[in-house]
Design a protein around this motif. Structure first.
Motif, PDB file in Angstrom:
ATOM      1  N   GLU A  71       0.830  -1.209   0.000  1.00 32.36           N
ATOM      2  CA  GLU A  71       0.000   0.000   0.000  1.00 32.36           C
ATOM      3  C   GLU A  71       0.864   1.258   0.000  1.00 32.36           C
ATOM      4  OE1 GLU A  71      -2.731  -0.075   3.248  1.00 32.36           O
ATOM      5  OE2 GLU A  71      -3.766  -1.895   2.554  1.00 32.36           O
ATOM      6  N   TYR A  72       2.043   1.176   0.609  1.00 28.35           N
ATOM      7  CA  TYR A  72       2.950   2.332   0.641  1.00 28.35           C
ATOM      8  C   TYR A  72       3.756   2.468  -0.648  1.00 28.35           C
ATOM      9  CZ  TYR A  72       2.063   1.693   5.688  1.00 28.35           C
ATOM     10  OH  TYR A  72       1.478   1.517   6.922  1.00 28.35           O
ATOM     11  N   GLY A  73       3.588   1.506  -1.575  1.00 26.48           N
ATOM     12  CA  GLY A  73       4.244   1.602  -2.865  1.00 26.48           C
ATOM     13  C   GLY A  73       5.623   0.972  -2.943  1.00 26.48           C
ATOM     14  N   LEU A  74       5.968   0.096  -1.997  1.00 24.78           N
ATOM     15  CA  LEU A  74       7.272  -0.542  -2.013  1.00 24.78           C
ATOM     16  C   LEU A  74       7.241  -1.827  -2.839  1.00 24.78           C
ATOM     17  CD1 LEU A  74       7.452   1.363   0.523  1.00 24.78           C
ATOM     18  CD2 LEU A  74       9.054  -0.315   1.477  1.00 24.78           C
ATOM     19  N   GLU A  75       8.410  -2.244  -3.306  1.00 23.56           N
ATOM     20  CA  GLU A  75       8.566  -3.577  -3.877  1.00 23.56           C
ATOM     21  C   GLU A  75       8.607  -4.556  -2.709  1.00 23.56           C
ATOM     22  OE1 GLU A  75      12.126  -3.710  -6.222  1.00 23.56           O
ATOM     23  OE2 GLU A  75      11.792  -1.686  -7.010  1.00 23.56           O
ATOM     24  N   VAL A  76       7.891  -5.654  -2.814  1.00 19.99           N
ATOM     25  CA  VAL A  76       7.761  -6.561  -1.675  1.00 19.99           C
ATOM     26  C   VAL A  76       8.101  -7.992  -2.082  1.00 19.99           C
ATOM     27  CG1 VAL A  76       6.204  -7.501   0.088  1.00 19.99           C
ATOM     28  CG2 VAL A  76       6.005  -5.103  -0.611  1.00 19.99           C
ATOM     29  N   ARG A  77       8.919  -8.626  -1.264  1.00 20.52           N
ATOM     30  CA  ARG A  77       9.178 -10.057  -1.409  1.00 20.52           C
ATOM     31  C   ARG A  77       8.695 -10.757  -0.150  1.00 20.52           C
ATOM     32  NH1 ARG A  77      14.510 -12.201  -1.844  1.00 20.52           N
ATOM     33  NH2 ARG A  77      15.345 -10.337  -0.817  1.00 20.52           N
ATOM     34  N   GLU A  78       7.845 -11.746  -0.323  1.00 20.24           N
ATOM     35  CA  GLU A  78       7.379 -12.560   0.792  1.00 20.24           C
ATOM     36  C   GLU A  78       8.055 -13.924   0.741  1.00 20.24           C
ATOM     37  OE1 GLU A  78       3.040 -12.161   1.816  1.00 20.24           O
ATOM     38  OE2 GLU A  78       2.975 -11.339  -0.223  1.00 20.24           O
ATOM     39  N   GLY A  79       7.942 -14.672   1.819  1.00 22.17           N
ATOM     40  CA  GLY A  79       8.512 -16.008   1.855  1.00 22.17           C
ATOM     41  C   GLY A  79      10.022 -16.028   1.773  1.00 22.17           C
ATOM     42  N   VAL A  80      10.670 -15.007   2.312  1.00 22.69           N
ATOM     43  CA  VAL A  80      12.124 -14.908   2.233  1.00 22.69           C
ATOM     44  C   VAL A  80      12.760 -15.830   3.274  1.00 22.69           C
ATOM     45  CG1 VAL A  80      14.108 -13.361   2.390  1.00 22.69           C
ATOM     46  CG2 VAL A  80      11.949 -12.540   1.407  1.00 22.69           C
ATOM     47  N   GLY A  81      13.781 -16.546   2.864  1.00 26.07           N
ATOM     48  CA  GLY A  81      14.478 -17.490   3.742  1.00 26.07           C
ATOM     49  C   GLY A  81      14.494 -18.864   3.120  1.00 26.07           C
ATOM     50  N   LYS A 125       9.854 -17.382   5.824  1.00 24.61           N
ATOM     51  CA  LYS A 125       8.844 -16.617   6.553  1.00 24.61           C
ATOM     52  C   LYS A 125       9.174 -15.124   6.668  1.00 24.61           C
ATOM     53  CE  LYS A 125       6.197 -20.108   7.250  1.00 24.61           C
ATOM     54  NZ  LYS A 125       5.803 -20.629   8.560  1.00 24.61           N
ATOM     55  N   GLY A 126      10.246 -14.667   6.028  1.00 25.63           N
ATOM     56  CA  GLY A 126      10.607 -13.260   6.104  1.00 25.63           C
ATOM     57  C   GLY A 126       9.902 -12.418   5.060  1.00 25.63           C
ATOM     58  N   VAL A 127       9.862 -11.115   5.306  1.00 30.09           N
ATOM     59  CA  VAL A 127       9.300 -10.143   4.362  1.00 30.09           C
ATOM     60  C   VAL A 127      10.337  -9.044   4.143  1.00 30.09           C
ATOM     61  CG1 VAL A 127       7.445  -8.494   3.884  1.00 30.09           C
ATOM     62  CG2 VAL A 127       6.952 -10.594   5.176  1.00 30.09           C
ATOM     63  N   VAL A 128      10.595  -8.716   2.888  1.00 28.75           N
ATOM     64  CA  VAL A 128      11.546  -7.653   2.560  1.00 28.75           C
ATOM     65  C   VAL A 128      10.859  -6.642   1.655  1.00 28.75           C
ATOM     66  CG1 VAL A 128      13.736  -7.065   1.453  1.00 28.75           C
ATOM     67  CG2 VAL A 128      13.531  -9.187   2.770  1.00 28.75           C
ATOM     68  N   GLY A 129      10.849  -5.394   2.106  1.00 26.32           N
ATOM     69  CA  GLY A 129      10.319  -4.302   1.296  1.00 26.32           C
ATOM     70  C   GLY A 129      11.462  -3.423   0.822  1.00 26.32           C
ATOM     71  N   THR A 130      11.433  -3.057  -0.439  1.00 24.33           N
ATOM     72  CA  THR A 130      12.510  -2.247  -1.006  1.00 24.33           C
ATOM     73  C   THR A 130      11.957  -0.923  -1.507  1.00 24.33           C
ATOM     74  OG1 THR A 130      13.725  -4.229  -1.680  1.00 24.33           O
ATOM     75  CG2 THR A 130      14.344  -2.154  -2.749  1.00 24.33           C
ATOM     76  N   LEU A 131      12.562   0.166  -1.050  1.00 23.81           N
ATOM     77  CA  LEU A 131      12.196   1.511  -1.484  1.00 23.81           C
ATOM     78  C   LEU A 131      13.372   2.083  -2.267  1.00 23.81           C
ATOM     79  CD1 LEU A 131      10.143   3.872  -1.337  1.00 23.81           C
ATOM     80  CD2 LEU A 131      11.368   4.652   0.708  1.00 23.81           C
ATOM     81  N   ARG A 132      13.182   2.236  -3.566  1.00 20.19           N
ATOM     82  CA  ARG A 132      14.242   2.768  -4.426  1.00 20.19           C
ATOM     83  C   ARG A 132      14.017   4.260  -4.616  1.00 20.19           C
ATOM     84  NH1 ARG A 132      16.630  -1.848  -6.135  1.00 20.19           N
ATOM     85  NH2 ARG A 132      15.258  -3.677  -6.326  1.00 20.19           N
TER      86      ARG A 132
END
Length: 407
Positions: free
Chosen positions: A47-57, A62-69
Motif C-alpha cells: 500500500e505504501y508503494g514498495l517492492e515486496v518479497r514474501e517467503g524470504v528465507g 517466513k521473512g518479508v523484505v520491502g525495497t524503497l528505491r
C-alpha cells in the motif's frame, strides 16, 4: 530530501501506528509461525508503494523484505524489525492484551514492526528525493531457533534471512530495540559490544527404561541429566576466564513418564552467553564432554543440539551517526553512549557480518503510569509515544546515511 516532511508524515498518523502495534500485540505468533503478521506487513508495504518479497528465507521462508528505491542512485541501507513473540502468558488487564494463550509480545517486537512500517510509509512520501535504496527487513524467529527442514540445523530467523541473501549488497544496517530501562524520550547505543553471543543448547540423554525394583537392568536417563545439570556448572566455571563475562544457566529439564518407572529419556535445555568466539566454542566443547561422561557413567548415550550465538558488535562510525541523528529526534541531552554491554542476545548480529551498523535502544519506560516491567515479564508494556519516535529515528538514519554515508 526533506526529512522534516517525512517526520511530519509519520507524526500525522501516530494513532495508526499505535493501533498497528496493538493489533500485532493482540495476535502474537511464535518463532517461524508468523504467517498472519508477515501477510499484514506485506499488505501495508505494498500500500505504501514498495517492492515486496514474501517467503524470504531458504530454510523457513517466513521473512518479508520491502525495497524503497529512491529517485537517484546511491548507497543501500538495511533497517530490520522482528515479528515473533516469546512463549509467555500475559498478565490480564489490558484491552489490547494477547488473545493467544501462551504467547505474548513481551519483548516489544510488535512495536518494532509498527515503527519500521511507519518509517517505510514516511520515507515513501519522499521517494523521488531519496538518493539510494532502503531495504526494510521483517524477520521471524529472533526469540529462538528451530531445526531447519532442509538440513536439520538449528537456525534463528536472522541467520536464515542473512544466509539467504536478504542482506547482500548493503552498505549499512541498523535496528532498534525498545528498552524499559530508559524513560520514554531517551535513546542509548553501545559504544562497541552491545549484546552477547547467546547460545541455546539441548542435550537428550537416552538410557533403558525399567522397574524401580530392578535398577541394575535399566539405565537411568534422569540420573544422567541430573548429574549433568550439577556438574556442567562447575565445568563451565573452571573453563572460563574469570575476567571475561560469561553467563550460564539451565531453563528446562524433562524426564520420565511415571514416578515408579526408570526414565529412558531425559532432555536438558539452557543457554550460555559470552562475547569472544573462542570462549563460545570452548564452552560448547566443555558441555559436550561433560554430557558424554555423565551418559557413559550410567550406561547411556547423549545427543547434543546447539543454536550457536553471535555477539552483536556495533561499528564506531555507525554509533557516531546514531548519536547525531538521535539528537535530532530525542535531543542531544537524552542520547547516551553505553560502555557496559548486555548479556542478552540478538541475532541482528548476523546482519552486521554483511555491513557496518548498530542496534539502538529506544526508551519506553513511564514510571508514573506503571510502565516499568522488564523485557520478557508477563506484565511488560511500553509507552506508545515511543513508536513515532522510533519511526522518525529509522527515517533519519536512512536519510542521513544515504545522503552522506557515515561522514
Amino acid at each position: 530530501m526533506n526529512i522534516d516532511a517525512v517526520c511530519r508524515a509519520i507524526e500525522e498518523r501516530e494513532t495508526e501506528w499505535i493501533a498497528l502495534r496493538r493489533e500485532f500485540h493482540r495476535l502474537p505468533e511464535l518463532l517461524f509461525d508468523v504467517g498472519r503478521t508477515a501477510a499484514r506487513v506485506a499488505q501495508l508495504l505494498r500500500e505504501y508503494g514498495l517492492e515486496v518479497r514474501e517467503g524470504v528465507g531458504d530454510h523457513f521462508g517466513k521473512g518479508v523484505v520491502g525495497t524503497l528505491r529512491g529517485g537517484r542512485p546511491g548507497r543501500t541501507i538495511l533497517l530490520r524489525a522482528d515479528m515473533d513473540a516469546p512463549p509467555i502468558r500475559e498478565t490480564e488487564g489490558r484491552d489490547y492484551g494477547s488473545e493467544i494463550e501462551g504467547a505474548m509480545h513481551a519483548c516489544g517486537h510488535a512495536a518494532h514492526t509498527a515503527m519500521l512500517l511507519a518509517a517505510a510509509y514516511g520515507l515513501s512520501r519522499q521517494r523521488e528525493r531519496l538518493a539510494g535504496t532502503v531495504r526494510f527487513v521483517f524477520q521471524p524467529a529472533e526469540e529462538g531457533a528451530a531445526p531447519s527442514p532442509v538440513d536439520g540445523e538449528l537456525r534463528s530467523g536472522g541467520r536464515d534471512l542473512v544466509e539467504s541473501g536478504a542482506a547482500d549488497g548493503i552498505d549499512a544496517a541498523f535496528a532498534l530495540h525498545v528498552w524499559p530501562g530508559l524513560d520514554t524520550g531517551g535513546l542509548a547505543v553501545h559504544r562497541r559490544e552491545a549484546m552477547a553471543a547467546s547460545t541455546h543448547f539441548r542435550f537428550t540423554f537416552r538410557g533403558r527404561s525399567g522397574h524401580h525394583g530392578a535398577p541394575h537392568l535399566a539405565a537411568d536417563a534422569l540420573l544422567m541429566a541430573a548429574h549433568f545439570a550439577v556438574e556442567a556448572n562447575s565445568a563451565v566455571a573452571v573453563a572460563s576466564d574469570p575476567l571475561e563475562p560469561v553467563s550460564f544457566a539451565f531453563g528446562k529439564l524433562h524426564a520420565g513418564t511415571a514416578g515408579n518407572v526408570i526414565a529412558d529419556t531425559a532432555e536438558v535445555l539452557g543457554t550460555y552467553r559470552a562475547f569472544g568466539d573462542a570462549t563460545v566454542q570452548r564452552i560448547r566443547s566443555v558441555l559436550e564432554r561433560c554430557a558424554a561422561a555423565c551418559a557413559d557413567r550410567f550406561g547411556g548415550t547423549v545427543e547434543p543440539s546447539f543454536r550457536m550465538g553471535k555477539a552483536l558488535i556495533n561499528d564506531a562510525a555507525a554509533v557516531k551517526l546514531a548519536e547525531r541523528t538521535g539528537a535530532d529526534v530525542f535531543g542531544a541531552e537524552h542520547v547516551r553512549v553505553l560502555d557496559q554491554p548486555s548479556l542478552a542476545g540478538e541475532d541482528f548480529a548476523y546482519y552486521l557480518d554483511k555491513a557496518p551498523g548498530a542496534m539502538l535502544l529506544v526508551g519506553v519506560r513511564d514510571e508514573a503510569r506503571g510502565i516499568v516491567h522488564p523485557l520478557h515479564h508477563p506484565s511488560f508494556d511500553l509507552d506508545e509515544r515511543a513508536i513515532a519516535l522510533g519511526a522518525k529515528l529509522h527515517a533519519r538514519l536512512a536519510a542521513a546515511f544515504l545522503e552522506r554515508g557515515f561522514a
